[in-house]
Design an enzyme around this catalytic site. Sequence first.
Site, mmCIF file in Angstrom:
data_model
loop_
_atom_site.group_PDB
_atom_site.id
_atom_site.type_symbol
_atom_site.label_atom_id
_atom_site.label_comp_id
_atom_site.label_asym_id
_atom_site.label_seq_id
_atom_site.Cartn_x
_atom_site.Cartn_y
_atom_site.Cartn_z
ATOM 1 N N HIS A 4 0.807 -1.218 0.000
ATOM 2 C CA HIS A 4 0.000 0.000 0.000
ATOM 3 C C HIS A 4 0.848 1.278 0.000
ATOM 4 C CE1 HIS A 4 -2.811 -3.072 1.448
ATOM 5 N NE2 HIS A 4 -3.744 -2.330 0.885
ATOM 6 N N ARG A 139 -4.018 13.681 3.647
ATOM 7 C CA ARG A 139 -4.449 12.586 4.505
ATOM 8 C C ARG A 139 -5.385 11.670 3.728
ATOM 9 N NH1 ARG A 139 -7.816 14.582 8.840
ATOM 10 N NH2 ARG A 139 -5.966 15.475 9.799
ATOM 11 N N TYR A 147 -4.248 19.667 3.604
ATOM 12 C CA TYR A 147 -4.027 20.935 4.281
ATOM 13 C C TYR A 147 -2.567 21.354 4.186
ATOM 14 C CZ TYR A 147 -2.976 17.908 8.372
ATOM 15 O OH TYR A 147 -2.486 16.948 9.222
#
Length: 256
Positions: A4, A139, A147
């Site tokens: 991943h 995220r 952000y």
Amino acid sequence: MQNHLLQILALFAMETPVSLDAEDIRNEKVKVLRSMRPLQLEDVVVGQYKGHSKGGKSYPAYTDDPTVPKDSLTATFAAAALFINNARWDGVPFLMKAGKALHTKRAEIRVQFRHVPGNLYKRNFGTDLDKATNELVLRVQPDEAIYLKINNKVPGLGMRLDRSDLNLLYRARYPREIPDAYERLLLDAIEGERRLFIRSDELDAAWTLFTPLLNELEEKKIVPELYPYGSRGPVGAHYLAANHNVRWGDLSGEDS
């Protein structure tokens, strides 16, 4: 990490594909993996969580599991510094870590920008590296967000700097339900969409990168560094980051 996280790294570091066609995207991902420097043992830290007590509550060690041998050397944490030998990323360290029984569960990419040479505000920062480094955070989960951490002047007559976030929190901006990752993959599989799926040569390149290191860890019987259940991982991971003049982005004491 081999699966991943390396997929996320390849997507992030790849060059712009010729088109959004699945094969064009996967071609660029393979180029990234084939350009990566072989992993060296000195650029890797492995750990295993240990039991401890906090606030009257006891937390188990990995070896407390009845199915795990007491002398197990199985790692439950790994951190690595990876390098991509191409024109864009030459000399840029990619720090990757993953583990079990950590202080929080999340998947994210953190891009730390280089310090500005001859920074005029150096005296205002002092030694606080958190405020000296601007950072872009993507995220993946939970609470998908993008952000940008920036430094700004605090309003007033003095010259005081503070850290602020320019935050795009998906659930706040788009209140409709966001599909689960596996919902998306199942739909792509049904429709024959292959962009998010790994190709055989990509899988081979990923294992070519990690297999020699895994064999070396096993042959030399490297003992994983112990870290407390619910902590941020072994201390060695912080030394690894310091060796490359960076620090883990999740050490600033906030979970925004």
